[in-house]
Design an enzyme around this catalytic site. Structure first.
Site, mmCIF file in Angstrom:
data_model
loop_
_atom_site.group_PDB
_atom_site.id
_atom_site.type_symbol
_atom_site.label_atom_id
_atom_site.label_comp_id
_atom_site.label_asym_id
_atom_site.label_seq_id
_atom_site.Cartn_x
_atom_site.Cartn_y
_atom_site.Cartn_z
ATOM 1 N N LYS A 21 -1.342 -8.184 -1.929
ATOM 2 C CA LYS A 21 -2.705 -7.687 -1.720
ATOM 3 C C LYS A 21 -2.654 -6.204 -2.022
ATOM 4 O O LYS A 21 -1.884 -5.469 -1.377
ATOM 5 C CB LYS A 21 -3.104 -7.941 -0.261
ATOM 6 C CG LYS A 21 -4.460 -7.407 0.173
ATOM 7 C CD LYS A 21 -4.841 -7.963 1.552
ATOM 8 C CE LYS A 21 -6.172 -7.436 2.047
ATOM 9 N NZ LYS A 21 -6.063 -6.242 2.899
ATOM 10 N N TYR A 59 0.826 -1.209 0.000
ATOM 11 C CA TYR A 59 0.000 0.000 0.000
ATOM 12 C C TYR A 59 0.857 1.255 0.000
ATOM 13 O O TYR A 59 1.118 1.831 1.052
ATOM 14 C CB TYR A 59 -0.877 0.029 1.257
ATOM 15 C CG TYR A 59 -1.917 -1.050 1.359
ATOM 16 C CD1 TYR A 59 -2.441 -1.673 0.236
ATOM 17 C CD2 TYR A 59 -2.407 -1.436 2.601
ATOM 18 C CE1 TYR A 59 -3.405 -2.657 0.342
ATOM 19 C CE2 TYR A 59 -3.383 -2.421 2.717
ATOM 20 C CZ TYR A 59 -3.873 -3.027 1.583
ATOM 21 O OH TYR A 59 -4.818 -4.003 1.694
#
Lengths: 281, 281, 281, 281, 281
Positions: free
Chosen positions: B204, B151
């Site tokens: 992810k 992220y």
């Protein structure tokens, strides 16, 4: 162990000449470097160039080294494992590229040499010198060569008020040339010399724009071997090949090149031309 | 150990498809995430969803993994232990999520895989890269896969003045779309690629808003597998299910979802719909 | 080891109820806390209260634990060793209370449990989470329970501009009540939940001013047990005893109290009243 | 090991009284402290005073302890090795005095006790508490006493805006007296108490200007023993001797003095007078 | 081990006199120091001077020590390995020169002694004191002498507002002389004394401009031996030789000189003159 280090260095620099394929850009610059030639995003593609282009080594980070360990072995191109890395996403400070892997990791992944970037002149120079010094000690104790990406970089390089004598010389050189501050010979020679002082076997550095100035750089680093960093893709093949000729004339052992090979439409054509200059065959 | 890592990855991504139930929000966002559906504060409730919804894994921190170790074992849902974490209470700086647990802790708690969040672009990117790189080395040496929550986040992402080329591309993309900066493809693809470069088995990441752009993201990370992060609850089921369809079309192996399941009144209904899209059955 | 942890927790929380005497104030606040009742500066005096007041544990730092090791053993009151601590003398920054002792030190000093303060929301939250997580892992591996003093504190808690959703909820709650920001239920529940997520066996937290809100806090932490922190001496005994009644009604297992006992003229009278509420006998 | 610690403490505090010769000023203040009596720059001179003046211990750093190891042994004056130190040359921040030596180093150099300075109230209080706590644990495990130089110091002590309750009390005390902030009883008592809480056997602290206030300090630290720090040379012998009388009256076990002895023309005369007050013979 | 340390010190300081050839400038100043006499960039050239000029030791970093290990051995000049180093490229803060090598590395490279620079007065003084203290302990435990480059440096030295007493004395001295602040006797003597306090066998320091003031410096460091730092090339030979005479008169054991030898056209002529002054033959 000195003989072992020498023997592995000889694999990367056969007959005193090196032609290294750099592929750490996915980490350092991100996928944007692959947009010009989307095939270049694949390790298979890069390995194919390395093998067919007869490169003397390929440079990757541990993720690719591990996932393509058997393919790299099959390609018989010596592996240089880059032990530190950073993205270009954080821009708020002088650069620091932290050590991510150990020499033992490199050996486990089948590496012939380890690489590490030192941003001398950065606020974090102390940490990088410390890490690279320890890597070289350990590498040599384990019989594997260490290669320094010696790139002085940081706000201090252009801070006239606090400038040390080296930086004053560099600022003056910049005025007489069209070089960036980190391409001037006082800066590049200093970075290269730090490589020698720390014990690097090979240093990878920027070109200083002329045979004469690069000769001084090579002499400052000697007996550590010098390879030129390929840098961003030049407009023409000629532009790049001229640089290769000049650094060889100045005493460098060769180049470590990435984008100037795999961003081009036909990487093998330029690879062949580079090979002619460096190896003469 | 490569075979062991592959076998455990296969448990989480059976037949090349993954449907992971995320439950690290109690740490990351706090109990406010449980207000919408107060039952969701209980691990028993979550485990029930995981089992009945046939999720391929569940993600928790060590406190819950330890206190519900036998229940998790009984539920036969593979456990992904999240090794780092942070609250949303400190807001004064770029994010850093420190490593709290070791790979050895994860094995002792019966984990099938370990997870770690990297906030690339943060001032503390170096520390997180260092920690995640070491985790991946250790995980692979011990035969367990490593999953990266990739992220990019931090002030640098929107700092026009110091922007690197990737960030300039992202700022431009943001202008043409209604995406947040950390949802633009140059940023998401970079985060995913760092996962590959560090050696993650699965990453992810956020959705980039279109099949085409997400395809580039998936290709940039390949051969590392990609799962989409579920994110905050969407207004309608359709909105969420459309995203799932698109990321599968783009080549992702599945999703890791929390709030979009357990904040809904009937988590099993949406779980079934998600399953249909991902597994086709 | 789980059985051993459970058995020692049972010693501190017999029959699911706890009444802990806190005596870490000499470090945390300094001798000024002893001025109200000068006898309270002496460990002998505190141990006497603990024994006669039938407290289920006493909390001290290592200096007192070591110098009064045999007296504590003779008093047969379980010892909770506080592993971190700080003075109130440095006020220039968000709080950080460093780990001073190891779980091994606690065992050597005869402790039944270890305690650690986490100031979530502090700039140094990451360090404290890291230290407490490691302490819990080690404590559980060695068969001893871990207790978290979960006290969110720091400038971020009242920074409206950067406020996360939890903080926005807390600021709103503060407007409707006469609570300090770190007594509002969104903040206290978050701190308690982090205790659970990290694996604490018991958390010590502030009261949120109402049975209903504290019930949510207790539920957010469950199955981790909750004790209320006693806080500064209240004006009347009633004021304090009402709080004790309310937190028990809300599902807490008891309290950890210091000043509200040993700053009073007759500590044993209030101790008896507290005991009646908590244990009903 | 408790008996061994007690026995060595007894060597430094025979019959419950101590008269320690401090000689760490060469590090802490530099050679300027020797200008008043140039002979004082020599370790031989100091050892001669220690022996003839019948001091119960001498304090030095490791350089002198090592170079004069046999002379110290011959003089039969117990050695206290100071484990941390700093110069007065860096003035840009709150003080931090880093640990330079280990307890093992002290034992190897023949020390009877180890010493460490804690600047409570400094921005670096956490590091010093951490280091001193670990030193005390290790010292006691190895059977050697630990002495704390407890000197609260730093910008926070006079910061009215952020003042904690202790600091408010100290600021008020300062207004009523002619004491410096770090000589007021709330501050000195707090520092002394931290010594107890961390487990020090002896604390060395500043005088608070009156018997009554120092009595409170001594009681706050009890059962840790208290010695007064000698401080800079007073104008007259009387001025210094009066302080010694008062701290003994207040319950201290003695003093640790340097400049008030070896900066005087005849150090043995004042040493004898001090001895009379402390030992009565 | 004391005898071994003494014996090796005697090799570097035979008959109580030392004449050390410094060659760490390639790291500390960069190749610009070699421009005056380009031959000086080569280790072979330096070793030739060391041998023919009968220097009692040569100082280098690990890179050169390793690459020229057999040549150094053949030259029979004792090796002092410099364990820390920094470039002059980063100028944004007080200096910190990190430890790059261990005492074990030095022994493996055949060193007779280890060297380390301490920039007292720097914001990072604490780290350097810590590192040098540990190096001295380890060196002495392994039977090898330790040499301190004691160079107080940093913003604090000229900060009148926060000036400690030593700095006030130095600022006053500067007004009466034409010395730089780090050449005044209060500063140089303090640096030298810290060398003694930490346990250095030899300190290398700047000249204070007069025999009388340097005598005080030598006495402040005694029994640690003092060598003067050669500094930048003086305009005339005489200027340099006068300094050498004065420091010998003041009690120093000799000098450590680099540029004043190898930047001159004929390094052996000045070497011979220096030798006459120091050794009288």
């Amino acid at each position: 162990m000195k003989e072992k280090v020498a023997a592995l260095t000889e694999r990367i620099v056969p007959n005193g000449r090196a032609m290294i394929l750099a592929y750490d850009q996915g980490f350092e610059h991100g996928p944007r470097d692959f947009l010009e030639n989307p095939e270049s995003r694949k390790m298979e593609y890069i390995l194919d160039i390395a093998q067919k282009g007869r490169f003397t080594a390929v440079v990757v980070h541990a993720g690719l080294a591990e996932k393509y360990q058997s393919e790299i072995q099959d390609a018989k191109v010596p592996l240089i494992l880059k032990l530190n890395g950073k993205s270009e996403l954080y821009t708020g400070d002088d650069p620091y590229s932290p050590q991510l892997y150990s020499v033992a990791d490199a050996l486990a992944l089948g590496a012939t040499a380890v690489g590490y970037t030192v941003y001398s002149a950065s606020k974090y120079e102390d940490q990088m010198n410390k890490e690279f010094a320890a890597i070289i000690r350990e590498a040599h104790n384990k019989g594997i060569p260490a290669i320094g990406w010696m790139y002085p970089r940081g706000k201090s390089l252009t801070d006239r008020e606090l400038a040390s004598r080296t930086i004053k010389m560099a600022l003056e050189e910049r005025e007489h040339t069209n070089l960036a501050i980190d391409e001037t010979y006082p800066i590049v020679a200093y970075g290269a010399r730090i490589g020698l002082e720390l014990g690097a076997d090979i240093v990878k550095i920027k070109y200083t724009g002329s045979v004469e100035s690069f000769k001084w750089v090579v002499q400052s680093a000697s007996p550590t071997k010098v390879v030129m960093s390929g840098g961003p893709k030049t407009k023409t093949d000629e532009e790049f090949l001229t640089m290769v000729k000049e650094i060889i004339a100045a005493g460098a052992v060769g180049i470590a090149v990435g984008r100037n090979v795999w961003q081009r439409k036909n990487p093998l054509i330029i690879s062949e031309k580079i090979r002619q200059i460096i190896f003469g065959s």
